[in-house]
Write an enzyme that holds these catalytic residues in place. Structure first.
Site, mmCIF file in Angstrom:
data_model
loop_
_atom_site.group_PDB
_atom_site.id
_atom_site.type_symbol
_atom_site.label_atom_id
_atom_site.label_comp_id
_atom_site.label_asym_id
_atom_site.label_seq_id
_atom_site.Cartn_x
_atom_site.Cartn_y
_atom_site.Cartn_z
ATOM 1 N N GLU A 184 -4.972 -4.755 2.617
ATOM 2 C CA GLU A 184 -4.635 -3.485 1.976
ATOM 3 C C GLU A 184 -4.175 -3.692 0.529
ATOM 4 O O GLU A 184 -4.505 -2.906 -0.345
ATOM 5 C CB GLU A 184 -3.557 -2.725 2.763
ATOM 6 C CG GLU A 184 -4.058 -2.158 4.086
ATOM 7 C CD GLU A 184 -5.199 -1.159 3.930
ATOM 8 O OE1 GLU A 184 -5.356 -0.580 2.845
ATOM 9 O OE2 GLU A 184 -5.953 -0.975 4.899
ATOM 10 N N TYR B 139 1.838 4.005 0.941
ATOM 11 C CA TYR B 139 0.487 3.817 1.475
ATOM 12 C C TYR B 139 0.391 2.537 2.326
ATOM 13 O O TYR B 139 -0.048 2.555 3.477
ATOM 14 C CB TYR B 139 -0.550 3.766 0.331
ATOM 15 C CG TYR B 139 -1.877 3.334 0.861
ATOM 16 C CD1 TYR B 139 -2.692 4.242 1.519
ATOM 17 C CD2 TYR B 139 -2.272 2.004 0.810
ATOM 18 C CE1 TYR B 139 -3.883 3.842 2.094
ATOM 19 C CE2 TYR B 139 -3.458 1.590 1.382
ATOM 20 C CZ TYR B 139 -4.258 2.519 2.018
ATOM 21 O OH TYR B 139 -5.418 2.113 2.606
ATOM 22 N N ASP C 288 -5.179 7.251 1.325
ATOM 23 C CA ASP C 288 -5.805 6.713 0.118
ATOM 24 C C ASP C 288 -6.768 7.766 -0.444
ATOM 25 O O ASP C 288 -6.801 8.907 0.028
ATOM 26 C CB ASP C 288 -6.529 5.388 0.434
ATOM 27 C CG ASP C 288 -7.712 5.580 1.374
ATOM 28 O OD1 ASP C 288 -7.919 6.712 1.871
ATOM 29 O OD2 ASP C 288 -8.434 4.602 1.622
#
Ligand code: SF4
Length: 344
Positions: A36, A119, A137
């Site tokens: 990520e 996030y 996202d």
């Protein structure tokens, strides 16, 4: 909105990505987190080889924490947004020092770690721990704003999007749901020409009903950063060495490697360029310029080149590096472009 319809679609169409868990299994938090962080602002295709390289070199968070920051920056070179690499290392160290090498399994615990924002915390919590979280996202923003035809523009609409995304969460399989939302945005609900006929939510999507899908998400007008200019100096010593230096500890591209150059400013004048040259030499101005776009501004560099004798000493703060070994330096993309411009 039926989240089971999305999960059923995901079961049939999940993309095979290197960091994905096998069906019905969870992915290790270290792998989710690593992928990520790498995927922020970077495409799946570019990240693939870097992800494999990092895992081979540092298979666990403990191994990464024990690595030297310089080695991490070097392995990261070319991926861009180098603050991510510094935070990656700082976060690994924090996981080892504060949590004994085990990632915390709560959103708050994850958010407390360096470089982990909402996030990434949501992605790790959902995908590694099946916690009730939805990482939002750009792909997920697109899907949600279209499903609900959200008129408010980004970035102001973000809290509303998050709230609506959470309202879609199924009672179980949060990790699969998060990945399904991302996949739907990446493969079906694309920015241009979304393939609505293949979408599991096409019967409930408000934007589709109105026929203006491509206009979502609404965006506030962009403010372009002002162009900065500067000069870069590529010096080749007669024995095949090149002059490099390390950027300061703080600021843009901190601690990365560069060729000597001027400051990058809005009012840079070419006539002043040679005053920034690292040493006396017969400088040649190369035709054309090197351009690069950073997050906040575009940059245009004029490149000067010179050859110097073997005995030439490196000026203070710079060092000679064998040209054949320069690729192993932590050179950011803009400097790789400068070298390619001068040497190819
Ligand atoms: S129906 Fe079309 S616009 Fe709506 S979510 Fe699905 S792909 Fe996106």
């Amino acid at each position: 909105m039926d989240s089971q319809a999305l999960l059923a679609w995901y079961d049939r169409h999940a993309r095979v990505l290197p960091w994905r868990a096998r069906k019905g299994q969870r992915q290790e938090p270290y792998r989710v987190w690593l992928s990520e962080i790498m995927l922020q602002q970077t495409t799946v295709k570019t990240v693939g080889p870097y992800y494999a390289k990092f895992l081979a070199q540092w298979p666990t968070v403990t191994a990464l924490a024990a690595a030297k920051l310089d080695d991490v920056l070097r392995a990261w070179a070319g991926l861009g947004y180098y603050a991510r690499a510094r935070n990656l290392h700082a976060c690994a160290v924090a996981v080892v020092e504060r949590h004994g090498g085990v990632f915390p399994d709560t959103l708050d615990g994850l958010r407390d770690l360096p470089g982990i924002g909402d996030y990434t915390a949501s992605a790790v919590a959902a995908i590694a721990f099946d916690a009730d979280a939805v990482p939002v996202d750009g792909n997920v923003e697109r899907v949600v704003t279209r499903l609900f035809a959200i008129e408010e523009a980004l970035p102001a609409a973000k809290p509303r999007i998050k709230e609506l995304a959470l309202s879609l969460l199924p009672p179980s399989r949060s990790g699969d749901f998060a990945q399904a939302m991302m996949d739907l945005g990446a493969t079906i609900c694309t920015p241009k020409k979304p393939a609505c006929s293949l979408c599991p939510w096409n019967d409930v999507c408000l934007a589709r009903e109105r026929g203006d899908q491509e206009t979502f998400p609404r965006k506030a007008p962009k403010r372009e950063g002002k162009l900065r200019r500067g000069a870069a100096f590529v010096v080749l010593r007669a024995d095949g060495h090149i002059l490099l230096r390390t950027r300061p500890d703080k600021g843009l591209l901190a601690k990365m490697t560069e060729v000597p150059g001027s400051a990058w400013t809005h009012d840079f004048q070419l006539k002043d360029a040679e005053a920034a040259a690292p040493l006396d030499a017969a400088w040649r101005r190369l035709p054309g310029t090197v351009t690069h776009v950073f997050t906040h501004f575009p940059l245009e560099l004029t490149v000067f080149a010179a050859e110097v004798p073997r005995a030439t000493k490196a000026p203070e703060g710079a060092r000679w590096v064998k040209l054949a070994e320069a690729h192993a330096e932590a050179l950011p993309t803009v400097m790789r472009k400068v070298l390619a411009h001068a040497l190819e």
